[in-house]
Design a protein around this motif. Structure first.
Motif, PDB file in Angstrom:
ATOM      1  N   THR A   7     -12.500  -4.368   9.789  1.00 58.38           N
ATOM      2  CA  THR A   7     -11.813  -3.352   8.999  1.00 58.38           C
ATOM      3  C   THR A   7     -12.593  -2.044   9.016  1.00 58.38           C
ATOM      4  O   THR A   7     -12.020  -0.971   9.247  1.00 58.38           O
ATOM      5  CB  THR A   7     -11.628  -3.842   7.544  1.00 58.38           C
ATOM      6  OG1 THR A   7     -10.816  -5.015   7.571  1.00 58.38           O
ATOM      7  CG2 THR A   7     -10.980  -2.790   6.679  1.00 58.38           C
ATOM      8  N   TRP A  15      -3.543  -4.435   7.475  1.00 57.85           N
ATOM      9  CA  TRP A  15      -2.600  -5.009   6.506  1.00 57.85           C
ATOM     10  C   TRP A  15      -1.587  -5.943   7.152  1.00 57.85           C
ATOM     11  O   TRP A  15      -1.176  -6.910   6.534  1.00 57.85           O
ATOM     12  CB  TRP A  15      -1.919  -3.913   5.697  1.00 57.85           C
ATOM     13  CG  TRP A  15      -1.067  -2.981   6.494  1.00 57.85           C
ATOM     14  CD1 TRP A  15      -1.456  -1.829   7.117  1.00 57.85           C
ATOM     15  CD2 TRP A  15       0.322  -3.119   6.751  1.00 57.85           C
ATOM     16  NE1 TRP A  15      -0.397  -1.258   7.760  1.00 57.85           N
ATOM     17  CE2 TRP A  15       0.723  -2.029   7.551  1.00 57.85           C
ATOM     18  CE3 TRP A  15       1.279  -4.062   6.403  1.00 57.85           C
ATOM     19  CZ2 TRP A  15       2.016  -1.871   7.999  1.00 57.85           C
ATOM     20  CZ3 TRP A  15       2.572  -3.882   6.843  1.00 57.85           C
ATOM     21  CH2 TRP A  15       2.930  -2.796   7.625  1.00 57.85           C
ATOM     22  N   ILE A  16      -1.179  -5.686   8.385  1.00 56.50           N
ATOM     23  CA  ILE A  16      -0.218  -6.584   9.036  1.00 56.50           C
ATOM     24  C   ILE A  16      -0.865  -7.942   9.285  1.00 56.50           C
ATOM     25  O   ILE A  16      -0.286  -8.989   8.965  1.00 56.50           O
ATOM     26  CB  ILE A  16       0.318  -5.976  10.347  1.00 56.50           C
ATOM     27  CG1 ILE A  16       1.151  -4.732  10.045  1.00 56.50           C
ATOM     28  CG2 ILE A  16       1.144  -7.000  11.120  1.00 56.50           C
ATOM     29  CD1 ILE A  16       1.616  -3.967  11.273  1.00 56.50           C
ATOM     30  N   LEU A  18      -3.468  -9.257   7.773  1.00 65.54           N
ATOM     31  CA  LEU A  18      -3.758  -9.920   6.502  1.00 65.54           C
ATOM     32  C   LEU A  18      -2.492 -10.465   5.856  1.00 65.54           C
ATOM     33  O   LEU A  18      -2.498 -11.566   5.300  1.00 65.54           O
ATOM     34  CB  LEU A  18      -4.467  -8.950   5.552  1.00 65.54           C
ATOM     35  CG  LEU A  18      -5.888  -8.563   5.964  1.00 65.54           C
ATOM     36  CD1 LEU A  18      -6.433  -7.481   5.034  1.00 65.54           C
ATOM     37  CD2 LEU A  18      -6.801  -9.766   5.985  1.00 65.54           C
ATOM     38  N   THR A  19      -1.395  -9.714   5.952  1.00 65.62           N
ATOM     39  CA  THR A  19      -0.124 -10.190   5.399  1.00 65.62           C
ATOM     40  C   THR A  19       0.338 -11.443   6.125  1.00 65.62           C
ATOM     41  O   THR A  19       0.775 -12.417   5.496  1.00 65.62           O
ATOM     42  CB  THR A  19       0.949  -9.086   5.497  1.00 65.62           C
ATOM     43  OG1 THR A  19       0.497  -7.937   4.781  1.00 65.62           O
ATOM     44  CG2 THR A  19       2.278  -9.551   4.935  1.00 65.62           C
ATOM     45  N   LEU A  20       0.238 -11.438   7.449  1.00 68.93           N
ATOM     46  CA  LEU A  20       0.621 -12.617   8.219  1.00 68.93           C
ATOM     47  C   LEU A  20      -0.263 -13.817   7.868  1.00 68.93           C
ATOM     48  O   LEU A  20       0.230 -14.928   7.685  1.00 68.93           O
ATOM     49  CB  LEU A  20       0.542 -12.329   9.718  1.00 68.93           C
ATOM     50  CG  LEU A  20       1.640 -11.449  10.281  1.00 68.93           C
ATOM     51  CD1 LEU A  20       1.326 -11.055  11.723  1.00 68.93           C
ATOM     52  CD2 LEU A  20       2.970 -12.157  10.210  1.00 68.93           C
ATOM     53  N   LEU A  22      -1.993 -14.393   5.087  1.00 73.20           N
ATOM     54  CA  LEU A  22      -1.709 -14.866   3.731  1.00 73.20           C
ATOM     55  C   LEU A  22      -0.358 -15.561   3.645  1.00 73.20           C
ATOM     56  O   LEU A  22      -0.232 -16.620   3.032  1.00 73.20           O
ATOM     57  CB  LEU A  22      -1.767 -13.707   2.741  1.00 73.20           C
ATOM     58  CG  LEU A  22      -3.165 -13.186   2.428  1.00 73.20           C
ATOM     59  CD1 LEU A  22      -3.080 -11.917   1.588  1.00 73.20           C
ATOM     60  CD2 LEU A  22      -3.992 -14.234   1.716  1.00 73.20           C
ATOM     61  N   SER A  23       0.656 -14.973   4.282  1.00 70.64           N
ATOM     62  CA  SER A  23       1.987 -15.576   4.183  1.00 70.64           C
ATOM     63  C   SER A  23       2.030 -16.930   4.883  1.00 70.64           C
ATOM     64  O   SER A  23       2.605 -17.884   4.350  1.00 70.64           O
ATOM     65  CB  SER A  23       3.058 -14.636   4.750  1.00 70.64           C
ATOM     66  OG  SER A  23       2.874 -14.441   6.136  1.00 70.64           O
ATOM     67  N   TYR A  27       2.598 -20.541   3.236  1.00 66.52           N
ATOM     68  CA  TYR A  27       3.647 -21.387   3.804  1.00 66.52           C
ATOM     69  C   TYR A  27       3.096 -22.791   4.071  1.00 66.52           C
ATOM     70  O   TYR A  27       3.722 -23.798   3.729  1.00 66.52           O
ATOM     71  CB  TYR A  27       4.196 -20.764   5.087  1.00 66.52           C
ATOM     72  CG  TYR A  27       5.195 -21.638   5.804  1.00 66.52           C
ATOM     73  CD1 TYR A  27       6.491 -21.769   5.322  1.00 66.52           C
ATOM     74  CD2 TYR A  27       4.847 -22.329   6.965  1.00 66.52           C
ATOM     75  CE1 TYR A  27       7.412 -22.575   5.969  1.00 66.52           C
ATOM     76  CE2 TYR A  27       5.759 -23.131   7.622  1.00 66.52           C
ATOM     77  CZ  TYR A  27       7.039 -23.249   7.121  1.00 66.52           C
ATOM     78  OH  TYR A  27       7.952 -24.048   7.766  1.00 66.52           O
TER      79      TYR A  27
END
Length: 164
Positions: A7, A15-16, A18-20, A22-23, A27
Motif C-alpha cells: 500500500t 481498495w479493490i 481488499l474488498t475482494l 474481505l468479501s 463468503y
C-alpha cells in the motif's frame, strides 16, 4: 506487513483487492457455517442475485449495450456456458468448504490469487518489481509461519488425544 508495504509503495489503498479479499473471506465463512447443502445454498444465492442481475441486463438492453440475446448464436452460447462454468466451481467450493477446517480454507484461498499473480508475471509479462517481491515475500512468510504454528499445535494435541 506485506499489504501495508504494498500500500505504501503503491501510494494508495488497494481498495479493490481488499474488498475482494474481505468479501470472499466472508463468503467462505458463511458457506462454512450455514446449514444448507452446497446445491441448496447456491440456489438461495442465485435467487437473491436474480432480480438485480435481471435489472442490470434489462438496463444494458435498453441502452443498446447488451451482449446476450443478440443475433450472434455463438456469443449467446458462450455466455450461457460461462454461467455454467461459474456455477460448477461455486457448488464444489461450497461442498468442500464444509469438509475442511476454516483455517485450512483460509490458507487454500491464497492459492488462486497466487496462481493469478504467477500467470500475470510469467505468461502476460507483468512487471515483478522490487516492491512486489517484498510484499509477496512478507505475505507468504506470514502464511508459512501460520502453517508451522498450526502443525506444532496439532502435534502437541495428538499425544493428548491418543491418551484419552
Amino acid at each position: 506487513a506485506g499489504v501495508a508495504y504494498l500500500t505504501i509503495s503503491h501510494g494508495s489503498l488497494p481498495w479493490i483487492a481488499l474488498t475482494l479479499a474481505l468479501s470472499f473471506g466472508f463468503y467462505g465463512l458463511i458457506r462454512k457455517t450455514t446449514t444448507l447443502g452446497s446445491v441448496e445454498g447456491f440456489t438461495v444465492e442465485m435467487s437473491v442475485m436474480f432480480v438485480p442481475a435481471l435489472a442490470f441486463l434489462a438496463y444494458r438492453a435498453l441502452i443498446g449495450q447488451a451482449a446476450f440475446g443478440q443475433p450472434d448464436a455463438r456469443l449467446n452460447l458462450l455466455l450461457t456456458f460461462a454461467g455454467v462454468a461459474t456455477a460448477i466451481p461455486l457448488v464444489v467450493f461450497a461442498y468442500a468448504a464444509r469438509q475442511v477446517t476454516l483455517t485450512t480454507l483460509g490458507i487454500v484461498q491464497y492459492i488462486a490469487p497466487t496462481l493469478q499473480f504467477l500467470i500475470g508475471v510469467l505468461v502476460y509479462g507483468e512487471s515483478f518489481t522490487r516492491s512486489r517481491i517484498v510484499g509477496f515475500s512478507l505475505i507468504w512468510a506470514a502464511l508459512l509461519l501460520y502453517a508451522i504454528e498450526g502443525l506444532i499445535v496439532r502435534r502437541k494435541q495428538a499425544p493428548a488425544a491418543a491418551g484419552s
